[in-house]
Scaffold this active site. Structure first.
Site, PDB file in Angstrom:
ATOM      1  N   TYR A   1    -125.886  31.514   8.891  1.00 30.31           N
ATOM      2  CA  TYR A   1    -124.806  32.107   8.088  1.00 30.31           C
ATOM      3  C   TYR A   1    -125.195  32.105   6.606  1.00 30.31           C
ATOM      4  CZ  TYR A   1    -120.583  32.564   5.351  1.00 30.31           C
ATOM      5  OH  TYR A   1    -119.670  32.973   4.391  1.00 30.31           O
TER       6      TYR A   1
ATOM      7  N   LYS B   1    -126.032  35.382   3.689  1.00 26.32           N
ATOM      8  CA  LYS B   1    -125.490  35.633   2.339  1.00 26.32           C
ATOM      9  C   LYS B   1    -126.642  35.759   1.333  1.00 26.32           C
ATOM     10  CE  LYS B   1    -121.271  35.823   3.507  1.00 26.32           C
ATOM     11  NZ  LYS B   1    -120.586  37.116   3.516  1.00 26.32           N
TER      12      LYS B   1
ATOM     13  N   SER C   1    -121.244  33.618  -1.328  1.00 25.39           N
ATOM     14  CA  SER C   1    -120.685  32.290  -1.103  1.00 25.39           C
ATOM     15  C   SER C   1    -121.469  31.238  -1.883  1.00 25.39           C
ATOM     16  CB  SER C   1    -120.779  31.993   0.396  1.00 25.39           C
ATOM     17  OG  SER C   1    -120.576  30.639   0.652  1.00 25.39           O
TER      18      SER C   1
END
Ligand code: NAD
Ligand code: WQD
Length: 343
Positions: free
Chosen positions: A150, A154, A125
């Site tokens: 979050y 990644k 992302s």
């Protein structure tokens, strides 16, 4: 050829399934339905036929389930790994679930496929960049400290992959750093269909358009941007899906074993401009209210997508207006079917 998509009944996975199917691949959709509906599988079958799509309800954090999957399907040619929890805010209140699911799941999956040397694509992302120092953002832009667990999942995922490819020349992996995927399949038979409340701009906007939601909150209009609202790089989910298939095919024939690409249109568009474009498409005003900024939002993020265009010959086919129109058609479809109102 057979490709596994983990998180295959989710928003992006279902769209990748349509592109793989169109190109003649057999697809195995792996999902634990934590953020998707079995109805998505039925929609895919209605759209594509059932000969070449299989659904396996599995949790990627459970090694016995993953072992079973690869025993049952011993002839897998590639894995596209999307299964993850994706709510930035929820990850702040439930960090362990996010690390366990996103990082734990990745490790479980990699432990199974690394020795089999199955080409692997990882959903990363633009969140890994945070507020980049230079725009447009190139792949060489460093990871910044993240606002949310979050975001760290990644970054950690990419680091794990980097170490594994270093330790095993025969294992090929590609990280695709998505910017802001929006829109839906042109058939309007599949689209973004989260369980519970959406958190992203476009599904919220289409819900206001259809009347499911009273108004759209604009998260701040005093940023240092031309109209004061945040700027993002919105990309049609079908173009993003196409990038995965090109990426996979590149991995099949490539000599190197580690690739990282941004996937965005390379165009920065503000929140107000998105609303304006959407109002023109649906030919009615969207009730909106400027509210306070959302913590963690970076003011401006858009991609330098030249690397993927040059190396993978990826060319986006859809404009932002195409994407907004498709999202609107999908919203109307959801609205008109009672059996779609599962949440
Ligand atoms: P989504 O929630 O619609 O799809 C993810 C799917 O994974 C869901 O169907 C969910 O049920 C499944 N899943 C989650 N944990 C699982 C587990 N342990 N085992 C099996 N299945 C599991 O999300 P999406 O928007 O399609 O995102 C797909 C991937 O792309 C995610 O990795 C996400 O972090 C990444 N990503 C998304 C965006 C975005 O804006 N949508 C942007 C950048 C990156
Ligand atoms: C877009 C813009 C908001 C909702 C998120 C994740 C990121 C990545 C993509 C997975 C922002 C504004 C939004 C609303 C608003 N996901 N907005 N009112 O924040 O760029 O990225 O999804 O990796 O990690 O953080 O996307 O769609 O939430 O927001 O004004 O009700 O719309 O402030 O500028 P974002 P988004």
């Amino acid at each position: 050829m057979k490709i596994v998509i983990t998180g295959g009944l989710g928003y992006i996975g279902a769209h990748i399934c349509t592109v793989l199917n169109q190109k003649g691949y057999k697809v195995i959709l792996v999902d634990n339905l934590s953020n998707s509906f079995i109805k998505m599988y039925h929609q895919l079958i209605a759209l594509l036929g059932e000969e070449s799509i299989v659904f396996e309800k599995k949790d990627i954090t459970q090694s016995d389930e993953i072992k079973e999957l690869f025993q049952k399907h011993s002839d897998i040619n590639g894995v596209i790994h999307l299964a993850a929890l994706k709510s930035v805010n929820q990850s702040i209140t439930q960090p362990l679930s996010y690390y366990q699911n996103n990082v734990g799941g990745l490790i479980t999956l990699l432990s199974e496929i690394k020795s089999k040397n199955i080409p692997f694509i990882f959903s990363s992302s633009c969140t890994v960049y945070g507020q980049a120092d230079q725009l447009p953002i190139k792949e060489t832009s460093p990871f910044k400290s993240s606002f949310s667990p979050y975001g760290y999942t990644k970054q950690i995922g990419e680091l794990i992959i980097k170490d594994i490819v270093k330790s095993n020349d025969s294992f090929k992996a590609m990280c695709l750093r998505y910017f802001n995927p929006i829109g839906a399949h042109p058939s309007a038979m599949i689209g973004e269909w989260p369980i519970g409340e959406p958190q992203n701009l476009v599904p919220l906007m289409t819900q206001v358009g259809i009347g499911k939601r009273k108004e759209l909150k604009i998260f701040g209009d005093t940023y240092n941007t031309p109209d004061g609202t945040c700027i993002r790089d919105y990309i049609h989910v079908m173009d993003l899906a196409e990038a995965h298939v090109l990426g996979l095919e590149y991995l099949f024939s490539s000599n190197s074993n580690h690739y990282i690409y941004n996937v965005g249109l390379g165009k920065g568009v503000s929140v107000k401009e998105m609303i304006h474009r959407f109002e023109k498409i649906i030919e009615k005003p969207i009730r909106q209210k400027v509210s306070k900024i959302r913590e963690g939002d970076v003011p401006v993020a858009y991609a330098d997508a030249s690397k993927i265009k040059t190396q993978l010959s990826w060319q986006p086919k859809y404009s932002i207006d195409d994407a907004l129109l498709s999202a609107w058609k999908w919203e109307k479809q959801l609205h008109s079917h009672n059996d779609f109102q599962v949440s």
